[in-house]
Design an enzyme around this catalytic site. Structure first.
Site, PDB file in Angstrom:
ATOM      1  N   GLU A 119       0.954  -1.528  16.473  1.00 56.31           N
ATOM      2  CA  GLU A 119       0.137  -0.354  16.152  1.00 56.31           C
ATOM      3  C   GLU A 119      -0.819  -0.023  17.298  1.00 56.31           C
ATOM      4  OE1 GLU A 119      -3.519   0.989  13.386  1.00 56.31           O
ATOM      5  OE2 GLU A 119      -2.098  -0.361  12.387  1.00 56.31           O
ATOM      6  N   CYS A 135       0.858  -1.181   0.000  1.00 59.74           N
ATOM      7  CA  CYS A 135       0.000   0.000   0.000  1.00 59.74           C
ATOM      8  C   CYS A 135       0.898   1.236   0.000  1.00 59.74           C
ATOM      9  CB  CYS A 135      -0.909   0.001   1.226  1.00 59.74           C
ATOM     10  SG  CYS A 135      -0.017   0.133   2.790  1.00 59.74           S
ATOM     11  N   HIS A 157       5.591  -5.672   8.141  1.00 58.65           N
ATOM     12  CA  HIS A 157       5.514  -7.094   8.490  1.00 58.65           C
ATOM     13  C   HIS A 157       5.769  -7.967   7.265  1.00 58.65           C
ATOM     14  CE1 HIS A 157       3.047  -6.032  12.279  1.00 58.65           C
ATOM     15  NE2 HIS A 157       4.311  -6.226  12.582  1.00 58.65           N
ATOM     16  N   SER A 200       1.500 -10.350  10.108  1.00 55.80           N
ATOM     17  CA  SER A 200       0.789  -9.260   9.431  1.00 55.80           C
ATOM     18  C   SER A 200      -0.710  -9.396   9.677  1.00 55.80           C
ATOM     19  CB  SER A 200       1.078  -9.305   7.926  1.00 55.80           C
ATOM     20  OG  SER A 200       0.143  -8.522   7.210  1.00 55.80           O
TER      21      SER A 200
END
Length: 397
Positions: A187, A66, A96, A317
């Protein structure tokens, strides 16, 4: 701690960089040669379908790197170019993906060591360069590095920063942040560090447990034990669930985050009445565009008649795991692998199951003509996808 004020101080420091160092052209060429693939481009050009012998590959129409991941990797490469001799550290995996992180190590970018579950920042010295990865770093880690006088290169994805801004808004008006995510994920650790009061729910089932407690009360000790590692210090479910704001780990399933948001909206409406809802509930859309696009493309892909599905991405991930979940729910035989080496033969493949355990699947490639669905998580280079597709072609040749 006033996290907003600290961020302002950090961002105005001469040791802080979030925009790169002006080496974009050279780095772009390098990234293309290392991570892009002519085969994947050919499949894109053929409307995401390629047939060779007995194998038809159907590729998801949104997959792989992305924008946020590409930006983070490019900034890491730029950092090494700009600081050719300095010691460079990274607070966690840049993204990841095992091959990309291996490349970081080859470039002599070191990972902060972890001792008994805690990062040891004592190895970092003043004037060392430290990269913050795509999914960010906790405010406490940033404070340590800022106080040490390190040069900080911040590659945090803007979508992650958007979630931080959301929980800071909750904190300002004394709302508890309900964070849909995995409490151990880097995160979510970072996001919760910017929050005031928070509670992390993994899924709709946990959210329902919290909603039931809000409406009917319950066993306080059981509640605190259940969320012992997933709530702010001193959290009290009897007083801290009166005003709620929703946020999420950007890589979770979009649909589930939306369901959790609607569940708590209904719960607060039922508890306090429709006219009081705005005094007790807030929701901002913090779902990442790229995560959403990959999930939507996967939902479209599994509508086709597929013999099996290969989901490619790092085993840690989260967004890749969510793609695997979609295939599982559709009942399609699917294999989450991180590299071509997991494919042992036409009869054996090592893959990660949804429970996180590795398993060897036998006779995974059916005989005769087959249609294989392929997608990859947001941290997976096209080159890795190419290697796996070529391996399938070779095994079925």
């Amino acid at each position: 701690m006033d996290t907003k004020a600290f961020k302002r101080t950090l961002q105005h420091s001469e040791n802080y960089n979030r925009k790169g160092f002006g080496h974009q052209a050279e780095v772009t060429t390098q990234l293309q040669s290392e991570y892009q693939s002519s085969l994947i481009q050919e499949i894109r050009d053929r409307n995401y379908v390629l047939e060779r012998g007995d194998v038809t590959i159907r590729l998801a129409q949104a997959f792989g790197f992305c924008w946020g991941v590409e930006r983070a990797v490019a900034m890491a490469y730029e950092t090494r170019q700009h600081f050719p001799t300095e010691q460079i550290w990274i607070t966690n995996e840049i993204i990841h993906n095992p091959s990309v992180n291996q490349r970081m190590q080859e470039m002599e970018v070191k990972f902060i060591p972890v001792e008994t579950g805690k990062k040891d920042f004592s190895v970092v010295e003043t004037n060392d360069v430290v990269i913050l990865p795509a999914f960010g770093a906790s405010v406490q880690e940033m404070q340590i590095l800022h106080d040490k006088g390190c040069k900080i290169v911040d590659t945090t994805c803007p979508w992650v920063s958007k979630v931080w801004n959301t929980v800071e808004k909750h904190k300002k008006i004394d709302y508890t942040s309900i964070i849909h995510g995995k409490y151990k994920h880097e995160e979510t650790v970072a996001t919760s560090s910017f929050a005031g009061k928070y509670l992390i729910v993994l899924n709709l089932k946990e959210a329902q447990y919290v909603a039931d407690y809000i409406l009917h009360g319950g066993n306080r000790e059981e509640f605190l034990q259940k969320f012992a590692k997933a709530c702010s210090a001193g959290f009290d479910p009897d007083t801290d669930l009166e005003r709620l704001g929703i946020a999420n780990q950007t890589t979770m399933l979009k649909g589930e985050t939306e369901q959790i948001g609607k569940l708590f909206e209904r719960t607060m409406m039922q508890k306090y009445g429709p006219d009081q809802l705005n005094q007790h509930f807030q929701s901002f859309n913090t779902i990442c565009d790229a995560t959403q696009e990959r999930q939507d493309a996967m939902l479209e892909l599994v509508q086709h008649d597929l013999d099996l599905m290969v989901v490619i991405g790092g085993f840690n991930s989260s967004n890749t795991t969510q793609l695997q979940q979609i295939a599982f729910e559709k009942g399609i035989p699917s294999y989450h692998i991180d590299c071509v080496e997991r494919i042992k033969s036409d009869s054996a493949i090592e893959h990660r199951q949804l429970n996180g355990e590795l398993a060897i699947a036998q006779n995974w490639l059916p005989p005769g003509k087959i249609v294989v669905g392929v997608t990859s998580g947001a941290s997976t280079p096209d080159k890795v996808v190419e290697e796996i597709i070529e391996r399938i072609f070779t095994l079925k040749a």
